[in-house]
Design an enzyme around this catalytic site. Structure first.
Site, PDB file in Angstrom:
ATOM      1  CG  MET A   1      23.207  11.261   2.578  1.00 48.82           C
ATOM      2  SD  MET A   1      24.550  12.385   1.589  1.00 48.82           S
ATOM      3  CE  MET A   1      23.513  13.049   0.474  1.00 48.82           C
TER       4      MET A   1
ATOM      5  CD  GLU B   1      -1.756  -2.330   1.628  1.00 48.61           C
ATOM      6  OE1 GLU B   1      -0.549  -2.729   1.824  1.00 48.61           O
ATOM      7  OE2 GLU B   1      -2.605  -3.216   1.662  1.00 48.61           O
TER       8      GLU B   1
ATOM      9  CG  PHE C   1      -9.862  -9.503  11.051  1.00 50.63           C
ATOM     10  CD1 PHE C   1      -8.739  -9.819  11.547  1.00 50.63           C
ATOM     11  CD2 PHE C   1     -10.033  -9.366   9.835  1.00 50.63           C
ATOM     12  CE1 PHE C   1      -7.577 -10.406  10.779  1.00 50.63           C
ATOM     13  CE2 PHE C   1      -9.118  -9.655   8.896  1.00 50.63           C
ATOM     14  CZ  PHE C   1      -7.860 -10.170   9.319  1.00 50.63           C
ATOM     15  CD  GLN C   2      -7.410  -7.122   7.396  1.00 50.93           C
ATOM     16  OE1 GLN C   2      -8.107  -6.571   6.654  1.00 50.93           O
ATOM     17  NE2 GLN C   2      -6.274  -7.773   7.109  1.00 50.93           N
TER      18      GLN C   2
ATOM     19  CE  LYS D   1     -17.430  -6.142   3.330  1.00 50.16           C
ATOM     20  NZ  LYS D   1     -16.750  -7.261   3.732  1.00 50.16           N
TER      21      LYS D   1
END
Lengths: 170, 588
Positions: free
Chosen positions: B485, B54, B116-117, B166
């Site tokens: 760097m 993502e 959940f999630q 949802k």
């Protein structure tokens, strides 16, 4: 020290949409950027337009105060930001509930001082009072300091609400 | 379908995206966004690009947005989908890139139950976005999507998150077309105060040692702003420097351009900034990478600051004349007033100033050791520059580190929107997904991610995305086997104690390209560089180039932390350790 580095207290009023998370945005801005909050009050002031007013007492150098104002103004649900300290005279008031426990001479003295400060008794038992006092933050500080010596057991303060003097709207 | 139609929440989202002109979204499915993916499946107007992580979805959308001028759109699921996107969101926030990110959320009745999630997406992304929304009523969904696009692209652009439970995606609600309602409280100022612009023109005409200091705001304003800036700079004959974010806002081939300024900017740009008597800052924000030591920053100049965001003014550096407005409007007004008043620069003073600048230029601060023994990273980029010079359609993205600074120094940017780099946040892993986004927005163009061997491993999985959509992106790795760097700072500031900065156990990048289904090329000798670059450009597929460069090379010029513009290190012969103050070491 020049005026540029002088730390000064400012009272800032912010008109915001009354929506979930708006207070978190304001507080998150202060904590995220390391600004100081001395007190903060918030309540809905216009139910038709669903607007809330946040009164913030903060302190900082002129550069920091300017940043605080423009950063607040940048938040999407913020309608207006007003620096009451800079924009002319204003009134600020705070309320406190002050609980004092004791008996005998101290109890009488607490009542006498409350009278001088025009504090009201809103609860009483044989050994305690709860006073309601309204005034500037400094008035409340002085009252609470005196009560400390007379059996102060608990304090609850609202933080300052403020309004500009004169006819002008926000 | 018009306003007032009843649709499901998921259909409302697709319809609103279409009405906003969206043709591409970058995303990754999951439980809490299945209704939206179902609605996507049933239509053919919006193309979905399936990324492999993502974070990369947001970077790809950034690359798409920056190279096309459109809003980048992201679709991810709840919980880990949203948290993975956070780095990309902050990246877009820091670099002012317009992004709308749709996140799924658990159903309304489960919010707050540790489902959940589930995560508090609006809480987590509040400081990571320009604004965010949680939509609990399907009837507010269309309006919220339209408002999100307006907020993302107007004023100073930035990322906006819309969190959609949802059950709201399933519920039926009323569709509203764009423009029916806009936020009452959000009205960015785009037109400047004309009195201030007139004052700026007077200052400009009377300057003896002026400089234009130009940032990404000019690019964000749109290509017209870059044209107007170029016109104004040429009308005045004054020197112009750009920030890392501003590369391309003024043509790099123009003699009036002094190169990039700042920590790894050119000697002439930084000394001109230090010595000028008038600084005209257009769409830049006096970032610490630009100013160096604030108390010694350009001590004798008057400063004009043109910015669309009032909070950028007087944030780091106190300026004399702030002008709030969109760069294009302000520049247009400046040109008009300059012409109307028949202004002309003080030619005698300007000649003295250019003589001074050309004296600094003669130091050739980007010079490096020419050798046949080993491929110098600067040499590899010079050869890349030569190879892409004839083409108009080249987009360069980068990861973060030495290679990024060398790319900024050595590659030519003559037009805006061709340079995609993570400036503010400095996100390793930015370049490959950004190149993918740019390639999707510009089919047929040459999109090259100039990378380091360490950075590229942070989002290497996106090679799969490139292959899935047959995107011929090029990953040009300057492989020095070090987090260069980090190693450079350890060498200069931490007594050469190279703590954890060596890239051990590197993959074979040629085989890795092959494993993904792309083409791997390698150059280990100077004589192989040109052939590898030519083959990379000619191969019509995704390519990884493993350019094995000098592992010891450092990036110069450099202004060490806590130092002023006139205290630059020009090369390895300039030592810093004993001279670096403690307060400089604590700066990043």
């Amino acid at each position: 020290m020049t005026t540029q580095d002088t730390i000064r207290r400012h009272t800032i009023a912010v008109l915001v949409d009354n929506e979930p998370g708006v207070l978190a945005r304001v507080i998150g801005l202060f904590s995220g950027r390391g600004y100081n909050i001395e007190s903060l009050t918030v309540a809905e002031v216009d139910s038709n337009e669903s607007l809330s007013r946040i009164n913030i007492v903060t302190s900082g150098t002129p550069m920091i105060i300017e940043q605080i104002k423009v950063q607040l103004d940048r938040l999407v649900p913020v309608h207006r930001v007003k620096d009451l300290t800079l924009e002319g005279p204003f009134i600020d008031r705070e309320m406190a509930l002050v609980k004092v426990a004791g008996s005998g001479e101290k109890r009488v003295e607490a009542l006498r001082i409350a009278d001088i400060f025009k504090a009201r008794v809103v609860d009483a038992t044989i050994t305690s009072f709860v006073f309601e006092i309204t005034g500037t933050g400094e008035d409340l500080d002085r009252f609470i300091d005196l009560m400390r010596q007379l059996g102060l057991v608990d304090v609850s303060r609202t933080g300052a609400v403020a309004l500009s003097r004169g006819t002008a709207a926000f | 379908m018009s306003s007032g139609t009843i649709l499901s929440g998921a259909e409302i989202i697709i319809k609103a995206l279409r009405d906003q002109g969206v043709d591409t979204i970058f995303g990754y499915p999951g439980g809490a966004v299945l209704p939206i993916y179902d609605a996507l499946f049933k239509q053919n107007h919006i193309k979905h690009i399936l990324v492999r992580h993502e974070q990369a979805a947001v970077h790809a959308a950034e690359g798409y947005a920056r190279s096309s001028g459109k809003v980048g759109v992201v679709l991810v699921t709840s919980g880990p989908g949203a948290t993975n996107a956070v780095t990309g969101l902050v990246d877009a926030l820091m670099d002012s890139i317009p992004i709308v990110c749709l996140t799924g959320q658990v159903p309304t009745h489960l919010i707050g139950n540790d489902a959940f999630q589930e995560c508090d997406t609006t809480g987590i992304t509040r400081p990571a976005t320009k604004h965010n929304y949680l939509v609990k009523d399907v009837n507010n969904l269309a309006r919220t999507v339209h408002e999100a696009f307006y907020v993302a692209k107007s004023g100073r652009p930035g990322p906006v998150v819309i969190d959609i439970p949802k059950d709201v995606q399933f519920a039926d609600g009323v569709y509203r077309t764009p423009g029916e309602s806009m936020p009452k409280s959000y009205r960015p100022q785009v037109k400047p105060d004309l009195n201030k612009v007139e004052e700026a023109v007077e200052l400009l005409a009377n300057a003896k040692k002026p400089i234009f200091y130009v940032g990404g705001g000019v690019i964000n304003s749109g290509p017209v702003a870059s044209q107007l800036l170029t016109q104004l700079v040429r009308m005045t004959g004054y020197p112009c420097t750009t920030t890392l974010m501003g590369l391309g806002a003024f043509p790099a081939h123009d003699q009036q351009w002094l190169g990039m300024l700042g920590m790894h900017g050119t000697y002439e740009a930084n000394l001109a900034m230090h010595g000028c008597d008038l600084m005209v800052c257009v769409g830049a924000r006096f970032d610490d990478r630009v100013t160096g030591k604030v108390s010694e920053f350009s001590p004798n100049s008057k400063k004009i600051h043109i910015d669309i965001d009032p909070s950028n003014i007087n944030k780091n550096i106190r300026v004399d004349l702030p002008i709030v407005g969109d760069a294009a409007y302000v520049l247009e007004d400046m040109i008009r007033i300059w012409k109307a008043r028949n202004k002309r620069a003080d030619q005698a003073a300007l000649k003295v100033w250019w003589d001074q600048i050309n004296f600094w230029r003669a130091r050739e601060c980007l010079r490096y050791e020419k050798t046949d023994r080993v491929i110098k990273p600067q040499f590899a980029l010079e050869r890349l520059r030569a190879a892409i010079a004839p083409r108009e359609d080249v987009f360069i993205s980068t990861e973060v580190g030495q290679h990024q600074m060398w790319a900024a120094q050595f590659l030519p940017f003559n037009k805006p929107n061709r340079w995609l780099t993570s400036g503010g946040l400095g996100t390793m892993g930015y370049g490959l997904p950004a190149a993918i986004g740019a390639q999707i927005a510009n089919p047929g163009a040459l999109c090259i991610d100039v990378a380091g061997e360490a950075s590229i491993q942070m989002n290497i999985q996106e090679m799969s995305t490139a292959l899935q959509y047959r995107l011929p992106v090029k990953v040009f790795i300057l492989n020095n086997q070090w987090m260069g760097m980090v190693r450079q700072w350890q060498e200069l500031l931490h007594g050469s104690r190279y703590s954890e900065s060596y890239s051990e156990a590197l993959p074979d990048f040629v085989k890795l390209a092959d494993a993904f289904g792309g083409v791997g090329l390698r150059a280990t000798k100077v004589s192989e560089v040109d052939d590898v670059i030519r083959e990379m450009i000619e191969t019509p597929r995704a390519v990884i180039v493993d350019m094995c460069v000098d592992s010891k090379e450092n990036c110069f010029p450099m202004i060490p932390g806590g130092k002023a513009h006139n205290e630059m290190l020009l090369g390895p012969e300039d030592r810093v350790s004993e001279a670096t103050p403690e307060e400089g070491m604590v700066l990043v």
